[in-house]
Scaffold this motif. Structure first.
Motif, PDB file in Angstrom:
ATOM      1  N   GLN A 140       0.829  -1.208   0.000  1.00 19.83           N
ATOM      2  CA  GLN A 140       0.000   0.000   0.000  1.00 19.83           C
ATOM      3  C   GLN A 140       0.865   1.260   0.000  1.00 19.83           C
ATOM      4  N   ASP A 141       1.996   1.225   0.705  1.00 21.69           N
ATOM      5  CA  ASP A 141       2.913   2.372   0.719  1.00 21.69           C
ATOM      6  C   ASP A 141       3.448   2.647  -0.683  1.00 21.69           C
ATOM      7  N   VAL A 142       3.838   1.593  -1.395  1.00 14.59           N
ATOM      8  CA  VAL A 142       4.354   1.744  -2.757  1.00 14.59           C
ATOM      9  C   VAL A 142       3.236   2.241  -3.674  1.00 14.59           C
ATOM     10  N   GLN A 143       2.044   1.677  -3.537  1.00 15.58           N
ATOM     11  CA  GLN A 143       0.906   2.094  -4.350  1.00 15.58           C
ATOM     12  C   GLN A 143       0.627   3.587  -4.155  1.00 15.58           C
ATOM     13  N   ALA A 144       0.574   4.030  -2.909  1.00 19.52           N
ATOM     14  CA  ALA A 144       0.291   5.438  -2.614  1.00 19.52           C
ATOM     15  C   ALA A 144       1.372   6.348  -3.187  1.00 19.52           C
ATOM     16  N   ALA A 145       2.633   5.951  -3.061  1.00 14.35           N
ATOM     17  CA  ALA A 145       3.735   6.771  -3.572  1.00 14.35           C
ATOM     18  C   ALA A 145       3.667   6.914  -5.093  1.00 14.35           C
ATOM     19  N   ILE A 146       3.338   5.825  -5.783  1.00  9.97           N
ATOM     20  CA  ILE A 146       3.227   5.875  -7.250  1.00  9.97           C
ATOM     21  C   ILE A 146       2.068   6.786  -7.654  1.00  9.97           C
ATOM     22  N   LEU A 147       0.938   6.662  -6.972  1.00 10.39           N
ATOM     23  CA  LEU A 147      -0.215   7.498  -7.307  1.00 10.39           C
ATOM     24  C   LEU A 147       0.041   8.966  -6.980  1.00 10.39           C
ATOM     25  N   GLU A 148       0.731   9.238  -5.891  1.00 10.69           N
ATOM     26  CA  GLU A 148       1.062  10.622  -5.538  1.00 10.69           C
ATOM     27  C   GLU A 148       2.002  11.243  -6.566  1.00 10.69           C
ATOM     28  N   GLU A 149       2.950  10.459  -7.052  1.00 12.85           N
ATOM     29  CA  GLU A 149       3.945  10.973  -8.001  1.00 12.85           C
ATOM     30  C   GLU A 149       3.364  11.164  -9.404  1.00 12.85           C
ATOM     31  N   PHE A 150       2.575  10.191  -9.873  1.00 13.47           N
ATOM     32  CA  PHE A 150       2.153  10.196 -11.270  1.00 13.47           C
ATOM     33  C   PHE A 150       0.668  10.468 -11.487  1.00 13.47           C
ATOM     34  N   GLY A 151      -0.145  10.328 -10.452  1.00 13.80           N
ATOM     35  CA  GLY A 151      -1.574  10.620 -10.557  1.00 13.80           C
ATOM     36  C   GLY A 151      -2.216   9.968 -11.755  1.00 13.80           C
ATOM     37  N   GLN A 152      -2.821  10.786 -12.619  1.00 13.03           N
ATOM     38  CA  GLN A 152      -3.520  10.259 -13.782  1.00 13.03           C
ATOM     39  C   GLN A 152      -2.571   9.871 -14.914  1.00 13.03           C
ATOM     40  N   GLY A 153      -1.279   9.967 -14.686  1.00 17.13           N
ATOM     41  CA  GLY A 153      -0.304   9.534 -15.674  1.00 17.13           C
ATOM     42  C   GLY A 153      -0.214   8.019 -15.781  1.00 17.13           C
ATOM     43  N   VAL A 154      -0.807   7.322 -14.796  1.00 19.36           N
ATOM     44  CA  VAL A 154      -0.869   5.860 -14.846  1.00 19.36           C
ATOM     45  C   VAL A 154      -2.328   5.442 -14.963  1.00 19.36           C
ATOM     46  N   VAL A 205       9.513   3.991  -7.296  1.00 13.62           N
ATOM     47  CA  VAL A 205       8.742   5.020  -8.006  1.00 13.62           C
ATOM     48  C   VAL A 205       9.537   5.507  -9.210  1.00 13.62           C
ATOM     49  N   GLU A 206      10.829   5.709  -9.038  1.00 13.40           N
ATOM     50  CA  GLU A 206      11.683   6.158 -10.155  1.00 13.40           C
ATOM     51  C   GLU A 206      11.693   5.131 -11.280  1.00 13.40           C
ATOM     52  N   SER A 207      11.763   3.852 -10.918  1.00  7.59           N
ATOM     53  CA  SER A 207      11.751   2.782 -11.931  1.00  7.59           C
ATOM     54  C   SER A 207      10.447   2.769 -12.718  1.00  7.59           C
ATOM     55  N   VAL A 208       9.342   2.964 -12.010  1.00 10.07           N
ATOM     56  CA  VAL A 208       8.040   3.021 -12.673  1.00 10.07           C
ATOM     57  C   VAL A 208       7.999   4.237 -13.605  1.00 10.07           C
ATOM     58  N   GLY A 209       8.602   5.326 -13.179  1.00  9.95           N
ATOM     59  CA  GLY A 209       8.610   6.553 -13.964  1.00  9.95           C
ATOM     60  C   GLY A 209       9.187   6.382 -15.351  1.00  9.95           C
ATOM     61  N   GLY A 210      10.099   5.430 -15.531  1.00  7.50           N
ATOM     62  CA  GLY A 210      10.659   5.168 -16.839  1.00  7.50           C
ATOM     63  C   GLY A 210       9.633   4.650 -17.831  1.00  7.50           C
ATOM     64  N   HIS A 211       8.494   4.166 -17.325  1.00  5.37           N
ATOM     65  CA  HIS A 211       7.440   3.633 -18.170  1.00  5.37           C
ATOM     66  C   HIS A 211       6.305   4.624 -18.376  1.00  5.37           C
ATOM     67  N   VAL A 212       6.167   5.575 -17.469  1.00  5.27           N
ATOM     68  CA  VAL A 212       5.059   6.519 -17.546  1.00  5.27           C
ATOM     69  C   VAL A 212       5.310   7.483 -18.695  1.00  5.27           C
TER      70      VAL A 212
END
Length: 80
Positions: free
Chosen positions: A19-33, A69-76
């Motif tokens: 849940q912590d990882v999920q929240a961080a990804i959503l906070e960083e990218f929002g509707q970008g994912v 989050v940074e790793s996911v960002g490479g895909h967003v």
């Protein structure tokens, strides 16, 4: 649009970490994912996948929310 899956071990009690990882990804990218899905698993699994590609695996990577989050960002926003 990027789809993220966080597969975590239920018997190991990894829900809060997922849940912590999920929240961080959503906070960083929002509707970008498109989605950040929690996927139940067992056997000690904790993997994060972006568009089907493993970007974090606790078997080989040190747990660091910011790095995940940074790793996911490479895909967003990446185009196929």
């Amino acid at each position: 649009m990027t789809q993220v899956e966080i597969e975590y071990c239920v018997p190991c009690g990894m829900l809060e970490r997922a849940q912590d990882v999920q929240a961080a990804i959503l906070e960083e990218f929002g509707q970008g994912v498109e989605s950040v899905a929690l996927v139940t698993g067992d056997g000690g699994v904790f993997e994060v996948r972006a568009d089907g590609e493993v970007v974090f695996d606790k078997e080989s990577d040190e747990f660091d929310v910011d790095a995940i989050v940074e790793s996911v960002g490479g895909h967003v926003g990446a185009t196929a």
